[in-house]
Design a protein around this motif. Structure first.
Motif, mmCIF file in Angstrom:
data_model
loop_
_atom_site.group_PDB
_atom_site.id
_atom_site.type_symbol
_atom_site.label_atom_id
_atom_site.label_comp_id
_atom_site.label_asym_id
_atom_site.label_seq_id
_atom_site.Cartn_x
_atom_site.Cartn_y
_atom_site.Cartn_z
ATOM 1 N N GLU A 1 -44.189 -12.785 22.531
ATOM 2 C CA GLU A 1 -44.049 -14.023 22.454
ATOM 3 C C GLU A 1 -45.336 -14.086 22.425
ATOM 4 O OE1 GLU A 1 -43.626 -17.671 26.423
ATOM 5 O OE2 GLU A 1 -42.443 -15.654 26.298
ATOM 6 N N PRO A 2 -46.158 -13.666 22.925
ATOM 7 C CA PRO A 2 -47.605 -13.796 22.802
ATOM 8 C C PRO A 2 -48.502 -13.333 21.418
ATOM 9 C CG PRO A 2 -46.911 -12.138 24.433
ATOM 10 C CD PRO A 2 -45.965 -12.034 23.781
ATOM 11 N N LEU A 3 -47.488 -12.793 20.408
ATOM 12 C CA LEU A 3 -47.191 -12.644 19.167
ATOM 13 C C LEU A 3 -47.812 -13.939 18.085
ATOM 14 C CD1 LEU A 3 -46.684 -8.927 18.952
ATOM 15 C CD2 LEU A 3 -48.518 -9.784 19.780
ATOM 16 N N THR A 4 -48.110 -14.570 18.248
ATOM 17 C CA THR A 4 -48.008 -16.014 17.436
ATOM 18 C C THR A 4 -49.052 -15.937 16.160
ATOM 19 O OG1 THR A 4 -50.068 -16.754 18.691
ATOM 20 C CG2 THR A 4 -48.535 -17.669 19.530
ATOM 21 N N SER A 5 -49.427 -15.007 16.309
ATOM 22 C CA SER A 5 -50.114 -14.863 15.009
ATOM 23 C C SER A 5 -49.611 -13.455 13.925
ATOM 24 C CB SER A 5 -51.719 -14.752 14.964
ATOM 25 O OG SER A 5 -52.197 -15.622 15.680
ATOM 26 N N LEU A 6 -48.258 -13.182 14.409
ATOM 27 C CA LEU A 6 -47.704 -12.012 13.867
ATOM 28 C C LEU A 6 -46.519 -12.559 12.601
ATOM 29 C CD1 LEU A 6 -46.325 -9.247 14.299
ATOM 30 C CD2 LEU A 6 -44.728 -9.748 15.308
ATOM 31 N N GLN A 7 -46.565 -11.836 10.943
ATOM 32 C CA GLN A 7 -47.000 -11.676 9.931
ATOM 33 C C GLN A 7 -45.509 -10.996 10.245
ATOM 34 O OE1 GLN A 7 -49.492 -13.132 6.828
ATOM 35 N NE2 GLN A 7 -51.229 -13.704 8.589
ATOM 36 N N GLU A 8 -45.732 -10.246 9.585
ATOM 37 C CA GLU A 8 -44.500 -8.899 10.295
ATOM 38 C C GLU A 8 -44.549 -7.947 11.311
ATOM 39 O OE1 GLU A 8 -45.019 -7.236 6.108
ATOM 40 O OE2 GLU A 8 -44.747 -4.763 6.967
ATOM 41 N N VAL A 9 -42.931 -7.521 11.308
ATOM 42 C CA VAL A 9 -43.327 -6.344 11.995
ATOM 43 C C VAL A 9 -41.535 -5.211 11.913
ATOM 44 C CG1 VAL A 9 -41.112 -8.326 13.634
ATOM 45 C CG2 VAL A 9 -41.797 -5.883 14.715
#
Length: 350
Positions: free
Chosen positions: A106-114
């Motif tokens: 939830e805190p990873l609002t800048s995540l583009q790829e996992v």
């Protein structure tokens, strides 16, 4: 050698034998640390193959690319990434992840790829589909036997463009609702015995699909191929069917794909996003032009004020003069200039 010297020597040799010795013969302590680097101005921290059992909490909080692959992490906790809110690319493949606590991503609002591939997950963490910038999701080589997508709010918020669910024991493609931006899907090495062509109506911009080593029927394979070709895909990126069936044996269900209400809804979502982008672009251009005009007007006004101030200053520095009495009493010819007295008014004699 005396006996009282022999016994301590044996104990010493046995102790040295028990110590782990490197090739050089010296005992050293394992000091493997995460490596820091810059990749295209992004801060990358590589904690690759370090036998980590949990996400380290002593890294720089400004990390943008975090590689935790090839470790022994079994569980992701809700506070695992709470300190690293700037992460854009997260690699967690080849771990032993069995569970993910709610609120982990939830805190990873800048995540583009996992990348969560090659773990022991049985479901996809639902909060991944709520991340506003997630474009690429790799979750292949997991046993996704309990997806639990019934409670998923659709359409999802994540603007997925690439999805890899290969080798996950799937009986059908995961139903994530309308995915207008998804253009590549890898669902190879899955049984897909319950596959229905209707699921592709949600993917109106799909251009590449990998269904290799699945148990699709020849008719389903042919339907998928025709559907992808109708969307304008390159022939080398469509499934290769072993046999061609006639339309009577395998009808083309356009009413369930490109002519369906779901497909039109997907296209309208894309058109709405495009028009919104155009409006935002136009508004930005208009705002930029207005800003430039204001700057020009301000500069012109400032120049005029400076010019007026300069003229006033020059006028104040001029010497005062009066008309000569000779000009006041006698008429002068038109071509004769007037005579001026530059004397101060206080000394003029009337």
């Amino acid at each position: 050698m005396e006996l009282h010297w022999l016994l301590p020597l044996i104990v010493c040799l046995y102790s040295l034998r028990a110590l782990p010795l490197p090739a050089s013969g010296f005992v050293i302590q394992d000091e493997r640390k995460c490596k820091y680097a810059r990749i295209e101005k992004l801060l990358r921290i590589r904690c690759y193959d370090m036998d980590l059992k949990e996400v380290p909490q002593n890294l720089k909080t400004s990390v943008e690319v975090l590689d935790l692959s090839y470790n022994r992490i079994r569980k992701l906790k809700s506070g695992s990434f709470q300190r690293y809110t700037d992460i854009r690319f997260l690699m967690l493949y080849e771990n032993m992840i069995l569970s993910v606590e709610p609120g982990t991503f939830e805190p990873l609002t800048s995540l583009q790829e996992v990348d969560l591939s090659n773990n022991g997950l049985t479901t996809i963490p639902m909060e991944l589909f709520t991340l506003p910038k997630l474009r690429n999701l790799y979750i292949d080589s997991n046993e996704l036997t309990h997806l639990g997508l019934e409670t998923l709010q659709k359409p999802i918020t994540a603007p997925l463009e690439y999805l890899n669910v290969a080798n996950c024991e799937l009986q059908d493609l995961p139903d994530l609702g309308v995915l207008p931006k998804l253009w590549q899907l890898n669902a190879s090495m899955n049984p897909l015995t319950n596959f229905q062509i209707d699921g592709l109506a949600n993917l109106c911009h799909l251009r590449v699909i990998d269904l290799a080593k699945t148990q699709l029927s020849p008719c389903s394979c042919q339907q998928v191929t025709n559907h992808i070709m109708m969307l304008g895909a390159n022939p080398k990126f469509v499934p290769v069917c072993m046999e061609a069936l006639s339309i009577d044996a395998c009808p083309l269900p356009y009413n369930r794909t490109i002519h369906s209400e779901t497909f039109r809804s997907c296209l309208s979502t894309v058109d709405l996003a495009v028009s919104r982008s155009l409006w935002l672009f136009a508004a930005g251009c208009f705002g930029g032009v207005c800003f430039v005009l204001l700057i020009v007007i301000w500069c012109v006004s400032r120049c005029r004020k400076k010019r007026a101030k300069r003229r006033m200053s020059q006028a104040q520095k001029r010497k005062p003069f009066v008309i000569s009495p000779r000009n006041a009493t006698n008429r002068q010819p038109e071509d004769e200039p007037l005579h001026c007295d530059t004397a101060k008014p206080s000394i003029i004699v009337h």
